[in-house]
Write a protein that holds these residues in place. Sequence first.
Motif, PDB file in Angstrom:
ATOM      1  N   LEU A  15      -0.392  -0.601  14.824  1.00 46.65           N
ATOM      2  CA  LEU A  15       0.915  -0.997  15.329  1.00 46.65           C
ATOM      3  C   LEU A  15       0.860  -2.431  15.861  1.00 46.65           C
ATOM      4  CD1 LEU A  15       1.904   2.275  17.219  1.00 46.65           C
ATOM      5  CD2 LEU A  15       3.079   1.306  15.232  1.00 46.65           C
ATOM      6  N   PRO A  16       1.915  -3.227  15.704  1.00 46.93           N
ATOM      7  CA  PRO A  16       3.229  -2.844  15.191  1.00 46.93           C
ATOM      8  C   PRO A  16       3.366  -2.900  13.673  1.00 46.93           C
ATOM      9  CG  PRO A  16       3.279  -5.116  15.904  1.00 46.93           C
ATOM     10  CD  PRO A  16       1.890  -4.616  16.212  1.00 46.93           C
ATOM     11  N   LEU A  17       2.277  -3.186  12.954  1.00 42.85           N
ATOM     12  CA  LEU A  17       2.376  -3.322  11.499  1.00 42.85           C
ATOM     13  C   LEU A  17       2.835  -2.039  10.831  1.00 42.85           C
ATOM     14  CD1 LEU A  17      -0.890  -5.370  10.800  1.00 42.85           C
ATOM     15  CD2 LEU A  17       1.446  -6.232  11.010  1.00 42.85           C
ATOM     16  N   THR A  18       2.490  -0.897  11.400  1.00 40.77           N
ATOM     17  CA  THR A  18       2.830   0.382  10.771  1.00 40.77           C
ATOM     18  C   THR A  18       4.077   1.025  11.377  1.00 40.77           C
ATOM     19  OG1 THR A  18       1.221   1.434  12.270  1.00 40.77           O
ATOM     20  CG2 THR A  18       0.478   0.885  10.043  1.00 40.77           C
ATOM     21  N   ARG A  19       4.839   0.261  12.136  1.00 37.25           N
ATOM     22  CA  ARG A  19       6.055   0.835  12.718  1.00 37.25           C
ATOM     23  C   ARG A  19       7.073   1.178  11.638  1.00 37.25           C
ATOM     24  NH1 ARG A  19       7.107  -2.627  17.103  1.00 37.25           N
ATOM     25  NH2 ARG A  19       5.788  -1.221  18.318  1.00 37.25           N
ATOM     26  N   GLU A  20       7.118   0.370  10.591  1.00 35.52           N
ATOM     27  CA  GLU A  20       8.134   0.560   9.550  1.00 35.52           C
ATOM     28  C   GLU A  20       7.552   0.909   8.187  1.00 35.52           C
ATOM     29  OE1 GLU A  20      11.222   0.673  10.296  1.00 35.52           O
ATOM     30  OE2 GLU A  20      11.036  -0.044  12.361  1.00 35.52           O
ATOM     31  N   ILE A  21       6.243   0.822   8.020  1.00 31.64           N
ATOM     32  CA  ILE A  21       5.635   1.116   6.724  1.00 31.64           C
ATOM     33  C   ILE A  21       4.382   1.964   6.918  1.00 31.64           C
ATOM     34  CG2 ILE A  21       6.488  -0.975   5.585  1.00 31.64           C
ATOM     35  CD1 ILE A  21       3.691  -2.189   5.964  1.00 31.64           C
ATOM     36  N   PRO A  22       3.988   2.754   5.909  1.00 25.51           N
ATOM     37  CA  PRO A  22       2.740   3.509   6.012  1.00 25.51           C
ATOM     38  C   PRO A  22       1.537   2.568   5.970  1.00 25.51           C
ATOM     39  CG  PRO A  22       3.676   3.750   3.826  1.00 25.51           C
ATOM     40  CD  PRO A  22       4.689   3.009   4.645  1.00 25.51           C
ATOM     41  N   LYS A  23       0.445   3.034   6.522  1.00 22.54           N
ATOM     42  CA  LYS A  23      -0.744   2.200   6.671  1.00 22.54           C
ATOM     43  C   LYS A  23      -1.233   1.645   5.337  1.00 22.54           C
ATOM     44  CE  LYS A  23      -5.200   2.471   9.101  1.00 22.54           C
ATOM     45  NZ  LYS A  23      -6.120   3.381   9.837  1.00 22.54           N
ATOM     46  N   CYS A  24      -1.175   2.445   4.281  1.00 22.52           N
ATOM     47  CA  CYS A  24      -1.723   2.011   2.994  1.00 22.52           C
ATOM     48  C   CYS A  24      -0.942   0.860   2.375  1.00 22.52           C
ATOM     49  CB  CYS A  24      -1.814   3.176   2.016  1.00 22.52           C
ATOM     50  SG  CYS A  24      -0.218   3.850   1.510  1.00 22.52           S
ATOM     51  N   LEU A  25       0.266   0.575   2.899  1.00 30.16           N
ATOM     52  CA  LEU A  25       1.066  -0.528   2.364  1.00 30.16           C
ATOM     53  C   LEU A  25       0.958  -1.799   3.197  1.00 30.16           C
ATOM     54  CD1 LEU A  25       4.313   1.233   1.103  1.00 30.16           C
ATOM     55  CD2 LEU A  25       2.170   0.790  -0.096  1.00 30.16           C
ATOM     56  N   VAL A  26       0.137  -1.759   4.246  1.00 23.69           N
ATOM     57  CA  VAL A  26      -0.132  -2.975   4.999  1.00 23.69           C
ATOM     58  C   VAL A  26      -0.823  -3.981   4.080  1.00 23.69           C
ATOM     59  CG1 VAL A  26      -1.541  -3.940   6.867  1.00 23.69           C
ATOM     60  CG2 VAL A  26      -0.233  -1.842   7.246  1.00 23.69           C
ATOM     61  N   GLU A  27      -0.406  -5.227   4.145  1.00 20.31           N
ATOM     62  CA  GLU A  27      -0.961  -6.241   3.245  1.00 20.31           C
ATOM     63  C   GLU A  27      -2.244  -6.847   3.797  1.00 20.31           C
ATOM     64  OE1 GLU A  27       1.697  -9.202   1.832  1.00 20.31           O
ATOM     65  OE2 GLU A  27       2.872  -7.760   0.672  1.00 20.31           O
ATOM     66  N   VAL A  28      -3.207  -6.985   2.910  1.00 16.56           N
ATOM     67  CA  VAL A  28      -4.490  -7.600   3.214  1.00 16.56           C
ATOM     68  C   VAL A  28      -4.740  -8.642   2.121  1.00 16.56           C
ATOM     69  CG1 VAL A  28      -6.963  -7.218   3.497  1.00 16.56           C
ATOM     70  CG2 VAL A  28      -5.341  -5.465   4.248  1.00 16.56           C
ATOM     71  N   GLY A  29      -4.833  -9.882   2.504  1.00 19.35           N
ATOM     72  CA  GLY A  29      -5.011 -10.919   1.495  1.00 19.35           C
ATOM     73  C   GLY A  29      -3.857 -10.998   0.519  1.00 19.35           C
ATOM     74  N   GLY A  30      -2.637 -10.729   0.993  1.00 20.94           N
ATOM     75  CA  GLY A  30      -1.450 -10.854   0.157  1.00 20.94           C
ATOM     76  C   GLY A  30      -1.123  -9.652  -0.700  1.00 20.94           C
ATOM     77  N   ARG A  31      -1.929  -8.584  -0.619  1.00 17.23           N
ATOM     78  CA  ARG A  31      -1.673  -7.366  -1.404  1.00 17.23           C
ATOM     79  C   ARG A  31      -1.871  -6.159  -0.510  1.00 17.23           C
ATOM     80  NH1 ARG A  31      -5.576  -6.919  -6.060  1.00 17.23           N
ATOM     81  NH2 ARG A  31      -3.993  -5.550  -6.939  1.00 17.23           N
ATOM     82  N   SER A  32      -1.191  -5.073  -0.825  1.00 19.24           N
ATOM     83  CA  SER A  32      -1.323  -3.873  -0.008  1.00 19.24           C
ATOM     84  C   SER A  32      -2.724  -3.272  -0.147  1.00 19.24           C
ATOM     85  CB  SER A  32      -0.277  -2.832  -0.409  1.00 19.24           C
ATOM     86  OG  SER A  32      -0.605  -2.241  -1.655  1.00 19.24           O
ATOM     87  N   ILE A  33      -3.133  -2.547   0.879  1.00 20.12           N
ATOM     88  CA  ILE A  33      -4.406  -1.833   0.810  1.00 20.12           C
ATOM     89  C   ILE A  33      -4.432  -0.943  -0.431  1.00 20.12           C
ATOM     90  CG2 ILE A  33      -5.842  -0.096   1.948  1.00 20.12           C
ATOM     91  CD1 ILE A  33      -4.703  -1.096   4.628  1.00 20.12           C
ATOM     92  N   LEU A  34      -3.331  -0.251  -0.681  1.00 16.10           N
ATOM     93  CA  LEU A  34      -3.265   0.657  -1.825  1.00 16.10           C
ATOM     94  C   LEU A  34      -3.460  -0.090  -3.143  1.00 16.10           C
ATOM     95  CD1 LEU A  34      -2.778   3.481  -2.950  1.00 16.10           C
ATOM     96  CD2 LEU A  34      -0.312   3.022  -2.853  1.00 16.10           C
TER      97      LEU A  34
END
Length: 236
Positions: A15-34
Amino acid sequence: MQAVILSAGIGSRLLPLTREIPKCLVEVGGRSILDHQLEALHAAGVARAVIVGGYRYRQIGAHLSRAAPPLPVRLLFNPFWSVASSIGSVWMARDLLGDPFVLMNGDTVFAADLIAAAVEAPGDGVGLLVEPLRAAVTDDMLVTVANRQVCAVAKDLPLDVATHRSLGVIVSHSGDAYAQALEQVIARAEGLHAFHHAVIAELATYAPVRAIVAGEGAWQEIDQPEDIAAWTGQQR
């Protein structure tokens, strides 16, 4: 070989990155974890993937529709994500666990060669991807390895017996040993609250579990916001 990706949790420490999106869609290096994970799995020769979602899972489906993943993907919903631990997500995919599979947490980014080496590691049955323990971190899943076999797995494993830490990747080339151990663990009184590593710990008490020692490929668990920068640094 198919992948099972556990992506149901809320990711409160992000949080707060996951307040509005699931964790796997958090961006790392410009792309989602997924996206990172699906690309690594495809490069490793995995044929298809099943994602077990929970928190804001419809957003995962919408993302997959837009992103055109490099391999066939199916989304499963875990309705118990808010009341069960990660073992509940494994249970939702239990019908898939008699066939060859690679199972991973949905919050970890891996270099493709690391996943390929795990999938291609020789040996039958179930294996756990580990790396030698150098400096324990509070949230590490600790592992005791002897004669290339996993002997014990727990977060509270004493440091004088822990030799490795888990990367959260489980590989099975054949048989239903993992599925049977899963049923044994989840059927217990507090089974729903067990981490899915408890399945490996259970199986290791009566059957061989291979310790697949990770090579030099980069990986990073994205557990807190500062972990995002750590992965970016590894990729430079």
